[in-house]
Design a protein around this motif. Structure first.
Motif, mmCIF file in Angstrom:
data_model
loop_
_atom_site.group_PDB
_atom_site.id
_atom_site.type_symbol
_atom_site.label_atom_id
_atom_site.label_comp_id
_atom_site.label_asym_id
_atom_site.label_seq_id
_atom_site.Cartn_x
_atom_site.Cartn_y
_atom_site.Cartn_z
ATOM 1 N N ALA A 69 -43.854 9.214 -5.472
ATOM 2 C CA ALA A 69 -44.750 9.973 -6.361
ATOM 3 C C ALA A 69 -45.835 10.623 -5.517
ATOM 4 O O ALA A 69 -46.909 10.052 -5.324
ATOM 5 N N LEU A 70 -45.547 11.806 -4.995
ATOM 6 C CA LEU A 70 -46.510 12.542 -4.206
ATOM 7 C C LEU A 70 -47.137 13.633 -5.068
ATOM 8 O O LEU A 70 -46.429 14.457 -5.653
ATOM 9 N N ARG A 71 -48.460 13.583 -5.173
ATOM 10 C CA ARG A 71 -49.207 14.536 -6.011
ATOM 11 C C ARG A 71 -48.670 14.547 -7.441
ATOM 12 O O ARG A 71 -48.547 15.592 -8.072
ATOM 13 N N GLU A 72 -48.393 13.370 -7.941
ATOM 14 C CA GLU A 72 -47.865 13.254 -9.306
ATOM 15 C C GLU A 72 -49.002 13.332 -10.311
ATOM 16 O O GLU A 72 -50.081 12.765 -10.106
ATOM 17 N N ALA A 73 -48.767 14.022 -11.404
ATOM 18 C CA ALA A 73 -49.778 14.142 -12.453
ATOM 19 C C ALA A 73 -49.986 12.798 -13.140
ATOM 20 O O ALA A 73 -49.170 11.882 -13.004
ATOM 21 N N PRO A 74 -51.095 12.631 -13.862
ATOM 22 C CA PRO A 74 -51.332 11.365 -14.578
ATOM 23 C C PRO A 74 -50.155 10.980 -15.464
ATOM 24 O O PRO A 74 -49.601 11.817 -16.194
ATOM 25 N N SER A 75 -49.782 9.703 -15.368
ATOM 26 C CA SER A 75 -48.629 9.201 -16.101
ATOM 27 C C SER A 75 -48.878 7.751 -16.465
ATOM 28 O O SER A 75 -49.952 7.186 -16.187
ATOM 29 N N ALA A 76 -47.888 7.124 -17.091
ATOM 30 C CA ALA A 76 -48.013 5.725 -17.478
ATOM 31 C C ALA A 76 -48.063 4.811 -16.263
ATOM 32 O O ALA A 76 -48.683 3.734 -16.301
ATOM 33 N N TRP A 80 -54.293 8.098 -13.382
ATOM 34 C CA TRP A 80 -55.022 9.297 -12.973
ATOM 35 C C TRP A 80 -54.244 10.091 -11.925
ATOM 36 O O TRP A 80 -54.827 10.897 -11.207
ATOM 37 N N GLY A 81 -52.960 9.888 -11.841
ATOM 38 C CA GLY A 81 -52.132 10.615 -10.906
ATOM 39 C C GLY A 81 -52.187 10.028 -9.507
ATOM 40 O O GLY A 81 -52.750 8.956 -9.267
ATOM 41 N N THR A 82 -51.586 10.739 -8.566
ATOM 42 C CA THR A 82 -51.573 10.333 -7.156
ATOM 43 C C THR A 82 -52.065 11.484 -6.295
ATOM 44 O O THR A 82 -52.081 12.646 -6.726
ATOM 45 N N ASN A 83 -52.420 11.168 -5.050
ATOM 46 C CA ASN A 83 -52.873 12.202 -4.126
ATOM 47 C C ASN A 83 -51.719 12.700 -3.274
ATOM 48 O O ASN A 83 -50.554 12.409 -3.552
ATOM 49 N N ARG A 84 -52.016 13.394 -2.215
ATOM 50 C CA ARG A 84 -50.986 14.076 -1.443
ATOM 51 C C ARG A 84 -50.060 13.130 -0.691
ATOM 52 O O ARG A 84 -48.936 13.513 -0.333
ATOM 53 N N ILE A 85 -50.491 11.879 -0.438
ATOM 54 C CA ILE A 85 -49.628 10.934 0.261
ATOM 55 C C ILE A 85 -49.143 9.818 -0.663
ATOM 56 O O ILE A 85 -48.574 8.840 -0.187
ATOM 57 N N GLY A 86 -49.370 9.943 -1.958
ATOM 58 C CA GLY A 86 -48.851 8.979 -2.912
ATOM 59 C C GLY A 86 -49.774 7.825 -3.242
ATOM 60 O O GLY A 86 -49.341 6.841 -3.853
ATOM 61 N N GLN A 87 -51.048 7.908 -2.906
ATOM 62 C CA GLN A 87 -51.991 6.845 -3.264
ATOM 63 C C GLN A 87 -52.477 7.048 -4.690
ATOM 64 O O GLN A 87 -52.667 8.178 -5.145
ATOM 65 N N THR A 253 -65.933 11.169 0.167
ATOM 66 C CA THR A 253 -64.675 11.412 0.875
ATOM 67 C C THR A 253 -63.582 11.859 -0.086
ATOM 68 O O THR A 253 -62.753 12.706 0.259
ATOM 69 N N LEU A 254 -63.561 11.304 -1.293
ATOM 70 C CA LEU A 254 -62.551 11.708 -2.268
ATOM 71 C C LEU A 254 -62.752 13.137 -2.737
ATOM 72 O O LEU A 254 -61.789 13.892 -2.910
ATOM 73 N N ILE A 255 -64.010 13.524 -2.944
ATOM 74 C CA ILE A 255 -64.291 14.910 -3.329
ATOM 75 C C ILE A 255 -63.904 15.863 -2.198
ATOM 76 O O ILE A 255 -63.355 16.946 -2.435
ATOM 77 N N ALA A 256 -64.176 15.467 -0.964
ATOM 78 C CA ALA A 256 -63.808 16.308 0.173
ATOM 79 C C ALA A 256 -62.292 16.449 0.288
ATOM 80 O O ALA A 256 -61.779 17.547 0.545
ATOM 81 N N TYR A 265 -54.088 20.885 -8.210
ATOM 82 C CA TYR A 265 -53.914 19.474 -8.593
ATOM 83 C C TYR A 265 -55.282 18.933 -8.999
ATOM 84 O O TYR A 265 -55.942 18.205 -8.241
ATOM 85 N N PRO A 266 -55.760 19.291 -10.181
ATOM 86 C CA PRO A 266 -57.158 18.993 -10.543
ATOM 87 C C PRO A 266 -57.488 17.515 -10.602
ATOM 88 O O PRO A 266 -58.644 17.134 -10.413
ATOM 89 N N TRP A 267 -56.510 16.631 -10.881
ATOM 90 C CA TRP A 267 -56.812 15.207 -10.984
ATOM 91 C C TRP A 267 -57.256 14.616 -9.644
ATOM 92 O O TRP A 267 -57.910 13.584 -9.621
ATOM 93 N N MET A 268 -56.910 15.268 -8.541
ATOM 94 C CA MET A 268 -57.322 14.782 -7.226
ATOM 95 C C MET A 268 -58.802 15.052 -6.949
ATOM 96 O O MET A 268 -59.380 14.458 -6.029
#
Length: 319
Positions: A69-76, A80-87, A253-256, A265-268
Protein backbone atom coordinates in the motif's frame (compact mmCIF):
# COMPACT_ATOMS: atom_id res chain seq x y z
CA UNK A 1 -4.93 17.92 91.83
CA UNK A 2 -3.63 17.10 88.39
CA UNK A 3 -4.24 19.31 85.43
CA UNK A 4 -4.24 18.11 81.87
CA UNK A 5 -3.21 20.41 79.07
CA UNK A 6 -5.51 20.44 76.14
CA UNK A 7 -3.65 20.40 72.85
CA UNK A 8 -5.63 22.16 70.12
CA UNK A 9 -6.14 20.13 67.03
CA UNK A 10 -4.53 21.78 64.05
CA UNK A 11 -6.44 22.16 60.86
CA UNK A 12 -5.03 21.40 57.46
CA UNK A 13 -1.61 23.05 57.23
CA UNK A 14 -1.79 23.78 53.55
CA UNK A 15 -5.32 25.17 53.50
CA UNK A 16 -5.41 28.36 51.41
CA UNK A 17 -6.78 31.55 53.00
CA UNK A 18 -10.41 32.49 52.30
CA UNK A 19 -9.33 35.43 50.12
CA UNK A 20 -7.27 33.14 47.87
CA UNK A 21 -10.14 30.66 47.62
CA UNK A 22 -12.49 33.50 46.70
CA UNK A 23 -10.16 34.74 43.96
CA UNK A 24 -9.83 31.20 42.65
CA UNK A 25 -13.61 30.74 42.46
CA UNK A 26 -14.02 34.10 40.76
CA UNK A 27 -11.34 33.25 38.18
CA UNK A 28 -12.95 29.85 37.58
CA UNK A 29 -16.36 31.45 37.01
CA UNK A 30 -14.86 33.95 34.60
CA UNK A 31 -13.07 31.21 32.72
CA UNK A 32 -16.20 29.05 32.52
CA UNK A 33 -18.19 32.01 31.17
CA UNK A 34 -15.74 32.43 28.29
CA UNK A 35 -16.92 30.08 25.56
CA UNK A 36 -13.76 30.40 23.48
CA UNK A 37 -11.58 29.54 26.47
CA UNK A 38 -13.66 26.49 27.37
CA UNK A 39 -13.62 25.36 23.75
CA UNK A 40 -9.84 25.82 23.58
CA UNK A 41 -9.29 23.83 26.78
CA UNK A 42 -11.60 21.06 25.53
CA UNK A 43 -9.84 20.85 22.18
CA UNK A 44 -6.42 20.73 23.86
CA UNK A 45 -7.58 17.91 26.11
CA UNK A 46 -8.89 15.98 23.12
CA UNK A 47 -5.63 16.53 21.24
CA UNK A 48 -3.61 15.17 24.16
CA UNK A 49 -5.90 12.15 24.39
CA UNK A 50 -5.58 11.61 20.64
CA UNK A 51 -1.79 11.90 20.74
CA UNK A 52 -1.15 9.59 23.68
CA UNK A 53 -4.11 7.19 23.54
CA UNK A 54 -4.83 7.16 19.81
CA UNK A 55 -1.82 5.00 18.82
CA UNK A 56 -3.24 2.12 20.87
CA UNK A 57 -6.31 2.03 18.62
CA UNK A 58 -4.36 0.80 15.60
CA UNK A 59 -2.03 -2.10 15.02
CA UNK A 60 0.35 -0.01 12.91
CA UNK A 61 3.43 1.66 14.35
CA UNK A 62 4.94 4.84 12.92
CA UNK A 63 7.93 2.78 11.73
CA UNK A 64 5.95 -0.07 10.12
CA UNK A 65 5.96 -0.26 6.31
CA UNK A 66 3.22 -1.80 4.19
CA UNK A 67 4.86 -2.46 0.83
CA UNK A 68 1.51 -3.44 -0.69
CA UNK A 69 0.00 0.00 0.00
CA UNK A 70 2.10 2.86 -1.32
CA UNK A 71 0.40 6.27 -1.18
CA UNK A 72 -2.89 4.53 -0.53
CA UNK A 73 -5.91 6.69 0.20
CA UNK A 74 -7.67 6.41 3.59
CA UNK A 75 -9.26 3.00 3.97
CA UNK A 76 -10.42 0.52 6.59
CA UNK A 77 -6.89 -0.84 6.94
CA UNK A 78 -5.11 2.54 6.92
CA UNK A 79 -7.51 5.10 8.40
CA UNK A 80 -5.59 8.16 7.20
CA UNK A 81 -3.89 6.51 4.24
CA UNK A 82 -0.20 5.78 3.72
CA UNK A 83 2.78 7.84 2.60
CA UNK A 84 5.14 7.31 -0.31
CA UNK A 85 6.94 4.33 1.27
CA UNK A 86 3.87 2.66 2.77
CA UNK A 87 3.97 3.98 6.34
CA UNK A 88 0.63 4.50 8.07
CA UNK A 89 -0.18 8.22 8.14
CA UNK A 90 -2.42 7.91 11.22
CA UNK A 91 0.36 6.34 13.29
CA UNK A 92 2.94 8.80 11.95
CA UNK A 93 0.83 11.90 12.59
CA UNK A 94 -0.04 10.87 16.15
CA UNK A 95 3.59 10.09 16.94
CA UNK A 96 4.58 13.45 15.46
CA UNK A 97 1.88 15.16 17.51
CA UNK A 98 3.26 13.48 20.64
CA UNK A 99 6.77 14.72 19.94
CA UNK A 100 5.64 18.27 19.11
CA UNK A 101 3.51 18.49 22.26
CA UNK A 102 6.35 17.21 24.46
CA UNK A 103 8.80 19.66 22.91
CA UNK A 104 6.33 22.54 23.29
CA UNK A 105 5.52 21.75 26.94
CA UNK A 106 9.12 21.22 28.03
CA UNK A 107 10.33 24.31 26.17
CA UNK A 108 7.60 26.51 27.64
CA UNK A 109 8.17 25.16 31.17
CA UNK A 110 11.94 25.59 30.99
CA UNK A 111 11.85 29.08 29.49
CA UNK A 112 9.18 30.28 31.94
CA UNK A 113 11.07 29.00 34.99
CA UNK A 114 14.30 30.54 33.72
CA UNK A 115 12.62 33.86 32.94
CA UNK A 116 10.85 34.03 36.31
CA UNK A 117 14.02 33.30 38.32
CA UNK A 118 16.34 35.60 36.36
CA UNK A 119 13.83 38.43 36.01
CA UNK A 120 12.75 38.33 39.66
CA UNK A 121 16.34 38.29 40.94
CA UNK A 122 17.34 41.16 38.64
CA UNK A 123 14.36 43.27 39.64
CA UNK A 124 14.69 42.57 43.37
CA UNK A 125 18.43 42.97 43.88
CA UNK A 126 18.92 45.82 41.39
CA UNK A 127 22.32 47.47 41.11
CA UNK A 128 25.06 45.71 39.19
CA UNK A 129 23.07 42.45 39.05
CA UNK A 130 20.18 44.22 37.31
CA UNK A 131 22.52 45.98 34.88
CA UNK A 132 24.38 42.75 34.04
CA UNK A 133 21.19 40.76 33.47
CA UNK A 134 19.63 43.52 31.38
CA UNK A 135 22.75 43.75 29.22
CA UNK A 136 22.81 39.96 28.75
CA UNK A 137 19.10 39.92 27.80
CA UNK A 138 19.57 42.75 25.30
CA UNK A 139 22.56 40.92 23.84
CA UNK A 140 20.55 37.72 23.33
CA UNK A 141 17.69 39.66 21.76
CA UNK A 142 20.07 41.04 19.13
CA UNK A 143 21.16 37.56 18.00
CA UNK A 144 18.94 35.88 15.36
CA UNK A 145 17.71 32.87 17.29
CA UNK A 146 16.46 30.94 14.26
CA UNK A 147 19.80 31.27 12.49
CA UNK A 148 21.84 30.26 15.55
CA UNK A 149 19.69 27.18 16.22
CA UNK A 150 19.90 26.25 12.54
CA UNK A 151 23.71 26.40 12.73
CA UNK A 152 24.11 24.61 16.07
CA UNK A 153 21.44 21.89 15.83
CA UNK A 154 23.08 19.85 13.00
CA UNK A 155 26.17 19.46 15.20
CA UNK A 156 24.01 18.00 17.98
CA UNK A 157 22.00 15.48 15.98
CA UNK A 158 23.34 12.55 17.99
CA UNK A 159 22.32 14.15 21.31
CA UNK A 160 18.56 13.64 20.86
CA UNK A 161 15.59 15.97 20.92
CA UNK A 162 16.12 16.99 24.57
CA UNK A 163 19.08 19.12 23.47
CA UNK A 164 16.82 20.68 20.86
CA UNK A 165 14.40 21.61 23.67
CA UNK A 166 17.29 23.29 25.48
CA UNK A 167 18.19 25.31 22.41
CA UNK A 168 14.61 26.52 22.00
CA UNK A 169 14.37 27.40 25.71
CA UNK A 170 17.66 29.33 25.73
CA UNK A 171 16.33 31.74 23.11
CA UNK A 172 12.75 31.92 24.38
CA UNK A 173 12.89 33.45 27.88
CA UNK A 174 14.21 37.01 27.39
CA UNK A 175 10.98 38.96 26.78
CA UNK A 176 9.26 37.26 29.71
CA UNK A 177 12.26 38.00 31.93
CA UNK A 178 12.07 41.71 31.12
CA UNK A 179 8.38 41.81 32.07
CA UNK A 180 9.03 39.87 35.29
CA UNK A 181 11.87 42.27 36.15
CA UNK A 182 9.57 45.30 35.76
CA UNK A 183 6.81 43.69 37.83
CA UNK A 184 9.31 42.73 40.56
CA UNK A 185 10.64 46.29 40.79
CA UNK A 186 7.07 47.44 41.40
CA UNK A 187 6.31 44.72 43.96
CA UNK A 188 9.55 45.46 45.80
CA UNK A 189 8.04 48.72 47.07
CA UNK A 190 4.88 47.11 48.45
CA UNK A 191 4.23 47.00 52.20
CA UNK A 192 4.33 43.22 52.63
CA UNK A 193 7.76 43.03 50.97
CA UNK A 194 9.04 45.89 53.12
CA UNK A 195 7.74 44.15 56.22
CA UNK A 196 9.50 40.90 55.28
CA UNK A 197 12.75 42.80 54.73
CA UNK A 198 12.51 44.48 58.15
CA UNK A 199 11.91 41.07 59.75
CA UNK A 200 15.19 39.83 58.30
CA UNK A 201 13.75 37.32 55.84
CA UNK A 202 16.29 36.05 53.33
CA UNK A 203 15.96 37.76 49.91
CA UNK A 204 15.55 34.48 48.03
CA UNK A 205 12.78 33.48 50.42
CA UNK A 206 11.06 36.81 49.81
CA UNK A 207 11.26 36.23 46.06
CA UNK A 208 9.80 32.72 46.34
CA UNK A 209 7.15 33.45 48.99
CA UNK A 210 6.05 36.99 48.12
CA UNK A 211 7.17 38.11 44.66
CA UNK A 212 6.60 35.11 42.40
CA UNK A 213 3.12 34.24 43.79
CA UNK A 214 1.96 37.79 43.01
CA UNK A 215 2.97 37.47 39.36
CA UNK A 216 1.83 33.87 38.99
CA UNK A 217 -1.19 34.83 36.87
CA UNK A 218 1.08 36.45 34.29
CA UNK A 219 3.45 33.46 34.33
CA UNK A 220 0.57 31.01 33.81
CA UNK A 221 -0.77 32.91 30.82
CA UNK A 222 2.69 33.42 29.38
CA UNK A 223 3.60 29.73 29.74
CA UNK A 224 0.33 28.70 28.08
CA UNK A 225 0.95 30.90 25.06
CA UNK A 226 4.62 29.88 25.00
CA UNK A 227 3.58 26.26 24.37
CA UNK A 228 2.01 27.26 21.06
CA UNK A 229 5.01 29.40 20.15
CA UNK A 230 7.42 26.57 20.94
CA UNK A 231 5.44 24.12 18.82
CA UNK A 232 5.45 26.60 15.93
CA UNK A 233 9.22 27.13 16.32
CA UNK A 234 9.83 23.38 16.40
CA UNK A 235 7.64 22.92 13.34
CA UNK A 236 9.45 25.61 11.39
CA UNK A 237 12.90 24.32 12.27
CA UNK A 238 11.93 20.70 11.58
CA UNK A 239 10.38 21.76 8.27
CA UNK A 240 13.77 23.03 7.12
CA UNK A 241 15.61 20.02 8.54
CA UNK A 242 17.10 21.65 11.64
CA UNK A 243 14.80 20.15 14.28
CA UNK A 244 13.71 16.58 14.92
CA UNK A 245 15.84 14.21 12.87
CA UNK A 246 14.85 10.95 11.09
CA UNK A 247 13.84 8.25 11.81
CA UNK A 248 11.94 10.21 14.46
CA UNK A 249 9.08 12.42 13.26
CA UNK A 250 7.24 15.54 14.37
CA UNK A 251 4.51 17.65 12.85
CA UNK A 252 7.15 19.76 11.15
CA UNK A 253 8.88 16.83 9.45
CA UNK A 254 5.54 15.37 8.35
CA UNK A 255 4.40 18.68 6.87
CA UNK A 256 7.73 18.99 5.06
CA UNK A 257 7.49 15.45 3.66
CA UNK A 258 3.93 15.92 2.45
CA UNK A 259 4.09 19.49 1.16
CA UNK A 260 5.06 18.49 -2.39
CA UNK A 261 2.12 16.05 -2.55
CA UNK A 262 -0.48 18.30 -0.91
CA UNK A 263 -2.61 18.49 -4.07
CA UNK A 264 -2.10 14.99 -5.48
CA UNK A 265 -2.11 13.04 -2.18
CA UNK A 266 -3.71 15.46 0.29
CA UNK A 267 -3.90 12.99 3.21
CA UNK A 268 -0.09 13.05 3.42
CA UNK A 269 -0.16 16.78 4.21
CA UNK A 270 -3.49 18.01 5.54
CA UNK A 271 -3.84 15.73 8.58
CA UNK A 272 -0.57 16.96 10.10
CA UNK A 273 -1.13 20.58 9.01
CA UNK A 274 -4.73 20.53 10.24
CA UNK A 275 -3.78 19.28 13.71
CA UNK A 276 -1.10 21.97 13.94
CA UNK A 277 -3.59 24.74 13.07
CA UNK A 278 -6.18 23.39 15.50
CA UNK A 279 -3.60 23.14 18.28
CA UNK A 280 -2.31 26.70 17.84
CA UNK A 281 -5.84 28.14 17.74
CA UNK A 282 -6.83 26.21 20.87
CA UNK A 283 -3.74 27.46 22.74
CA UNK A 284 -4.52 31.05 21.77
CA UNK A 285 -8.14 30.72 22.93
CA UNK A 286 -7.00 29.16 26.21
CA UNK A 287 -4.38 31.85 26.77
CA UNK A 288 -6.87 34.66 26.16
CA UNK A 289 -9.36 33.01 28.50
CA UNK A 290 -6.80 32.60 31.27
CA UNK A 291 -5.70 36.22 30.89
CA UNK A 292 -9.29 37.47 31.17
CA UNK A 293 -10.04 35.16 34.11
CA UNK A 294 -6.91 35.94 36.14
CA UNK A 295 -6.74 39.66 35.37
CA UNK A 296 -9.40 41.51 37.41
CA UNK A 297 -8.91 44.69 35.34
CA UNK A 298 -9.72 42.96 32.05
CA UNK A 299 -12.21 44.90 29.99
CA UNK A 300 -14.12 41.74 29.00
CA UNK A 301 -15.67 41.45 32.45
CA UNK A 302 -16.86 44.96 33.13
CA UNK A 303 -20.45 45.22 34.08
CA UNK A 304 -22.50 46.23 31.13
CA UNK A 305 -24.99 49.05 31.55
CA UNK A 306 -28.54 47.96 30.98
CA UNK A 307 -30.04 49.61 27.89
CA UNK A 308 -32.59 52.31 28.60
CA UNK A 309 -36.05 51.46 27.43
CA UNK A 310 -37.51 53.64 24.77
CA UNK A 311 -39.93 56.27 25.90
CA UNK A 312 -38.71 56.40 29.50
CA UNK A 313 -37.40 59.97 29.30
CA UNK A 314 -40.49 61.16 27.42
CA UNK A 315 -42.82 59.56 29.97
CA UNK A 316 -41.00 61.17 32.86
CA UNK A 317 -41.15 64.57 31.18
CA UNK A 318 -44.86 64.14 30.57
CA UNK A 319 -45.40 63.42 34.25
Amino acid sequence: MTTTATVPTAGPAAAPPPAARGRGRTALRRFAANRNAVAGATVLLLLFLLAFAGPYLTSWSHTDIDYSALREAPSADHWWGTNRIGQDVYAQVLHGLQKSLLIGLLTALTSTVLASVVGACAGYFGGWADRAVTFFIDLLLVFPAFLIIAIVSPRLRDSGWIVFVGLLAVFGWMITARVVRSMTRSLKEREFVRAAQLMGVHPLRIIVRHVLPNISSFLIVDATIAVGGAVMSETGLSYFGFGVQPPDVSLGTLIADGSDAALTYPWMFFFAAGLLVVFVLAVNFLGDGLRDALDPTSGHHRTRRRPRRKGTTHDRAAR
